[in-house]
Motif scaffolding. Structure first.
Motif, PDB file in Angstrom:
ATOM      1  N   TYR A  68      -4.346  -1.187  -5.058  1.00 56.09           N
ATOM      2  CA  TYR A  68      -3.904  -0.845  -4.591  1.00 56.09           C
ATOM      3  C   TYR A  68      -3.136   0.071  -5.162  1.00 56.09           C
TER       4      TYR A  68
ATOM      5  N   ARG B 178       5.084  -2.642   5.997  1.00 52.54           N
ATOM      6  CA  ARG B 178       4.937  -2.155   4.808  1.00 52.54           C
ATOM      7  C   ARG B 178       5.868  -0.756   5.573  1.00 52.54           C
ATOM      8  N   SER B 179       6.840  -0.592   4.521  1.00 54.85           N
ATOM      9  CA  SER B 179       7.975   1.034   4.743  1.00 54.85           C
ATOM     10  C   SER B 179       8.162   1.818   3.808  1.00 54.85           C
ATOM     11  N   GLN B 180       8.243   2.591   3.587  1.00 57.00           N
ATOM     12  CA  GLN B 180       8.458   3.749   2.251  1.00 57.00           C
ATOM     13  C   GLN B 180      10.246   4.012   2.857  1.00 57.00           C
TER      14      GLN B 180
ATOM     15  N   GLN C  85      -6.445 -13.561   5.151  1.00 60.84           N
ATOM     16  CA  GLN C  85      -5.162 -12.837   4.923  1.00 60.84           C
ATOM     17  C   GLN C  85      -6.528 -11.376   6.044  1.00 60.84           C
TER      18      GLN C  85
ATOM     19  N   SER D 252      -1.120  -0.587  10.567  1.00 62.32           N
ATOM     20  CA  SER D 252      -1.151   1.219  10.519  1.00 62.32           C
ATOM     21  C   SER D 252      -0.215   2.048  10.335  1.00 62.32           C
TER      22      SER D 252
ATOM     23  N   ASP E  61       3.722  -8.433  -1.424  1.00 57.58           N
ATOM     24  CA  ASP E  61       2.157  -8.353  -1.034  1.00 57.58           C
ATOM     25  C   ASP E  61       1.538  -7.268  -1.831  1.00 57.58           C
TER      26      ASP E  61
ATOM     27  N   ARG F  45      14.704   2.035   7.677  1.00 59.01           N
ATOM     28  CA  ARG F  45      14.156   0.848   8.306  1.00 59.01           C
ATOM     29  C   ARG F  45      14.179  -0.567   6.920  1.00 59.01           C
TER      30      ARG F  45
ATOM     31  N   LEU G 105       1.552  -3.706  11.738  1.00 60.70           N
ATOM     32  CA  LEU G 105       1.865  -2.267  12.827  1.00 60.70           C
ATOM     33  C   LEU G 105       0.738  -1.277  13.556  1.00 60.70           C
TER      34      LEU G 105
ATOM     35  N   PHE H 140      -2.387  -8.416   8.145  1.00 55.78           N
ATOM     36  CA  PHE H 140      -2.078  -7.052   7.982  1.00 55.78           C
ATOM     37  C   PHE H 140      -2.059  -5.728   8.749  1.00 55.78           C
ATOM     38  N   SER H 141      -1.936  -4.823   8.200  1.00 60.46           N
ATOM     39  CA  SER H 141      -1.427  -3.665   8.579  1.00 60.46           C
ATOM     40  C   SER H 141      -1.086  -4.165  11.118  1.00 60.46           C
TER      41      SER H 141
ATOM     42  N   LEU I  48       2.864  -8.915   7.410  1.00 67.16           N
ATOM     43  CA  LEU I  48       3.074  -8.398   6.069  1.00 67.16           C
ATOM     44  C   LEU I  48       3.162  -6.705   6.599  1.00 67.16           C
TER      45      LEU I  48
ATOM     46  N   SER J 156      -8.953 -13.392   1.306  1.00 66.35           N
ATOM     47  CA  SER J 156      -9.005 -11.716   2.384  1.00 66.35           C
ATOM     48  C   SER J 156     -10.386 -12.006   3.196  1.00 66.35           C
ATOM     49  N   ASN J 157     -10.168 -11.297   4.438  1.00 68.44           N
ATOM     50  CA  ASN J 157     -10.946 -10.385   5.000  1.00 68.44           C
ATOM     51  C   ASN J 157     -12.544 -11.373   5.277  1.00 68.44           C
TER      52      ASN J 157
ATOM     53  N   VAL K  80       1.473  -1.101   0.100  1.00 68.16           N
ATOM     54  CA  VAL K  80       0.367  -0.256   0.134  1.00 68.16           C
ATOM     55  C   VAL K  80       0.845   1.210  -0.043  1.00 68.16           C
TER      56      VAL K  80
ATOM     57  N   GLY L 152       1.287   5.377  10.417  1.00 68.90           N
ATOM     58  CA  GLY L 152       2.390   6.054  11.846  1.00 68.90           C
ATOM     59  C   GLY L 152       2.526   5.185  13.406  1.00 68.90           C
TER      60      GLY L 152
HETATM   61  P1  NDP Z   1       1.268  -0.840   8.822  1.00 68.76           P
HETATM   62  O1  NDP Z   1       1.043  -2.338  10.311  1.00 68.76           O
HETATM   63  O2  NDP Z   1       2.571  -2.054   7.731  1.00 68.76           O
HETATM   64  O3  NDP Z   1       2.180   0.046   8.929  1.00 68.76           O
HETATM   65  C1  NDP Z   1       2.622   0.975   8.791  1.00 68.76           C
HETATM   66  C2  NDP Z   1       3.199   2.258   8.996  1.00 68.76           C
HETATM   67  O4  NDP Z   1       4.541   1.814   9.701  1.00 68.76           O
HETATM   68  C3  NDP Z   1       3.969   3.231   8.011  1.00 68.76           C
HETATM   69  O5  NDP Z   1       3.092   4.137   8.152  1.00 68.76           O
HETATM   70  C4  NDP Z   1       5.305   3.125   7.781  1.00 68.76           C
HETATM   71  O6  NDP Z   1       5.659   4.397   8.450  1.00 68.76           O
HETATM   72  C5  NDP Z   1       5.279   2.973   9.578  1.00 68.76           C
HETATM   73  N1  NDP Z   1       6.329   1.940  10.139  1.00 68.76           N
HETATM   74  C6  NDP Z   1       6.744   0.733   9.201  1.00 68.76           C
HETATM   75  N2  NDP Z   1       8.234   0.237   9.881  1.00 68.76           N
HETATM   76  C7  NDP Z   1       8.247   1.116  10.878  1.00 68.76           C
HETATM   77  C8  NDP Z   1       9.749   1.132  11.963  1.00 68.76           C
HETATM   78  N3  NDP Z   1      10.015   0.457  12.013  1.00 68.76           N
HETATM   79  N4  NDP Z   1       8.956   2.245  13.224  1.00 68.76           N
HETATM   80  C9  NDP Z   1       7.757   3.604  12.520  1.00 68.76           C
HETATM   81  N5  NDP Z   1       6.881   3.183  11.752  1.00 68.76           N
HETATM   82  C10 NDP Z   1       7.369   2.552  11.331  1.00 68.76           C
HETATM   83  O7  NDP Z   1       0.146  -0.883   7.543  1.00 68.76           O
HETATM   84  P2  NDP Z   1      -0.620  -1.336   6.259  1.00 68.76           P
HETATM   85  O8  NDP Z   1      -1.675  -1.008   6.937  1.00 68.76           O
HETATM   86  O9  NDP Z   1      -0.359  -1.020   4.721  1.00 68.76           O
HETATM   87  O10 NDP Z   1      -0.643  -2.956   6.842  1.00 68.76           O
HETATM   88  C11 NDP Z   1       0.727  -3.638   5.948  1.00 68.76           C
HETATM   89  C12 NDP Z   1       0.494  -4.152   4.311  1.00 68.76           C
HETATM   90  O11 NDP Z   1      -1.228  -5.233   4.521  1.00 68.76           O
HETATM   91  C13 NDP Z   1      -0.402  -3.325   3.090  1.00 68.76           C
HETATM   92  O12 NDP Z   1       0.925  -2.834   2.270  1.00 68.76           O
HETATM   93  C14 NDP Z   1      -0.573  -4.265   2.650  1.00 68.76           C
HETATM   94  O13 NDP Z   1       0.179  -4.584   1.759  1.00 68.76           O
HETATM   95  C15 NDP Z   1      -1.392  -5.073   4.086  1.00 68.76           C
HETATM   96  N6  NDP Z   1      -2.826  -4.679   3.312  1.00 68.76           N
HETATM   97  C16 NDP Z   1      -4.051  -5.898   3.115  1.00 68.76           C
HETATM   98  C17 NDP Z   1      -5.175  -5.665   4.098  1.00 68.76           C
HETATM   99  C18 NDP Z   1      -6.726  -6.037   3.437  1.00 68.76           C
HETATM  100  O14 NDP Z   1      -7.300  -5.822   3.029  1.00 68.76           O
HETATM  101  N7  NDP Z   1      -6.007  -7.634   2.737  1.00 68.76           N
HETATM  102  C19 NDP Z   1      -5.431  -4.482   4.110  1.00 68.76           C
HETATM  103  C20 NDP Z   1      -4.658  -3.190   4.548  1.00 68.76           C
HETATM  104  C21 NDP Z   1      -3.503  -4.053   4.684  1.00 68.76           C
HETATM  105  P3  NDP Z   1       7.061   4.254   6.573  1.00 68.76           P
HETATM  106  O15 NDP Z   1       7.084   4.248   5.411  1.00 68.76           O
HETATM  107  O16 NDP Z   1       7.356   6.189   7.402  1.00 68.76           O
HETATM  108  O17 NDP Z   1       7.987   3.130   7.495  1.00 68.76           O
END
Ligand code: NDP
Length: 312
Positions: A55, A262-264, A191, A222, A50, A268, A220, A217-218, A260, A169-170, A24, A224
């Motif tokens: 997306y 996510r980070s950009q 998922q 999501s 993933d 990290r 952390l 998923f999510s 799963l 998923s879901n 995402v 923040g």
């Molecule tokens: P996450 O729970 O993975 O959280 C992402 C956030 O955490 C970003 O803001 C990221 O910022 C921050 N972050 C990552 N690592 C760190 C760190 N070490 N310290 C501090 N902050 C950190 O978010 P998502 O909701 O995106 O879930 C992950 C993945 O799950 C999605 O990308 C997708 O692939 C999947 N997903 C699937 C769904 C479904 O319906 N099947 C629904 C939602 C998600 P930064 O980029 O600055 O590191």
């Protein structure tokens, strides 16, 4: 050891890396997305991506994969790729898959998931992605059954070489029961949102009992990453001398689940995650925290009323 080198076996016999790179991406981060993914694959040790049609990142992923395959830095079989069929394309999962394969520059995906057990009233190309009426309510396709999509995915799985495995998923436990009663392929994975604020203990047990791998998923919390502040997560991080994120990742991989994150953020991503051998008791304590402090972060309006606990 790195948590990124842990693999889990799917019910197809195939191996899936327990940590996948979430794709995402906010519009604001699209500019660094390709660099982030390349760093994940070449320096972070990620071997699992993933993604999903909805997306809007598949074409960017395809560019990175093509570049790494062409340069010989990565082979197709080195990387596990998951994509998903969005409810706006519920009637034609093959069309969804073909579009994803085209954008990803791939001949097959390792896992195709039904993104939601829902059917939206969109056009034949899946637009709009979330159709709404004048009152702003999501428009669902009349007379549609979410199992219709699953049945068509089974056909794709059985008759083409475009997917190595299929999953969902879901889906709630009730929906999985219905699927298992009415169709003849057990999903390889389900998922869902899962973390120490939302442990879904009975759901996880049902999946394990039926050889369906749970993907979290999510993890952390999501955007923040609010789960990094959960007190028991902070305490365990101190005990093991690792960053809190390593505890959130190992909460899943040590219990046989896929996670799963996510980070950009390139720094990290390159750091990856250490393997932390949490004890059974610590895993149970993390579950218990969520039983006492339940919180779901991803509560989009189309999922209301599906039957998931702690919605909204
Ligand atoms: P996450 O729970 O993975 O959280 C992402 C956030 O955490 C970003 O803001 C990221 O910022 C921050 N972050 C990552 N690592 C760190 C760190 N070490 N310290 C501090 N902050 C950190 O978010 P998502 O909701 O995106 O879930 C992950 C993945 O799950 C999605 O990308 C997708 O692939 C999947 N997903 C699937 C769904 C479904 O319906 N099947 C629904 C939602 C998600 P930064 O980029 O600055 O590191």
């Amino acid at each position: 050891m790195s948590a990124l080198s842990i693999n889990i076996q799917l019910n197809t016999g195939a191996s899936i890396p327990a940590v996948g790179f979430g794709t995402v991406c906010d519009e604001a981060n699209k500019g660094i997305f390709k660099e982030a993914l390349e760093a994940a694959l070449l320096e972070g040790g990620y071997r699992h991506i993933d993604t999903a049609w909805c997306y809007g990142t598949e074409a960017l992923i395809g560019e990175v994969l093509q570049k790494l395959f062409d340069s010989g830095k990565l082979k197709r079989e080195d990387v596990f790729v998951t994509t998903k069929v969005w409810p706006s394309l519920w009637a034609n999962p093959l069309k969804s898959l073909d579009k994803s394969l085209h954008d990803l520059h791939l001949d097959y995906v390792d896992l195709l998931l039904q993104h939601w057990p829902l059917a939206f009233d969109s056009d034949e190309n899946g637009h709009p992605k979330v159709p709404k009426d004048e009152q702003g309510h999501v428009k669902f396709a009349k007379g549609a059954d979410y199992l219709d999509t699953w049945k068509k995915m089974i056909e794709i799985y059985k008759t083409t070489d475009k997917v190595k495995a299929i999953g969902i998923s879901n889906y709630t436990v009730a929906m999985m029961k219905r699927l298992l009663e009415q169709t003849d392929v057990v999903p390889a994975a389900n998922q869902v949102e899962l973390h120490p604020h939302l442990p879904q203990v009975e759901f996880v047990k049902f999946c394990q009992d039926h050889h369906i791998i749970v993907e979290a998923f999510s993890p952390l919390g999501s955007t923040g990453a609010p789960n990094l502040k959960i007190p028991i997560v902070v305490d365990l991080a101190k005990k093991y001398g690792v960053p809190a994120v390593d505890i959130l990742v190992n909460y899943h991989v040590q219990a046989g689940r896929v996670v799963l994150p996510r980070s950009q953020n390139i720094k990290r991503i390159k750091k990856g995650f250490s393997e932390v051998k949490l004890t059974k008791n610590e895993l149970a304590q993390l579950d218990q925290y969520g039983i006492e402090h339940p919180k779901r972060y991803i509560c989009q309006d189309w999922g209301k009323g599906i039957g998931f606990e702690h919605w909204g």
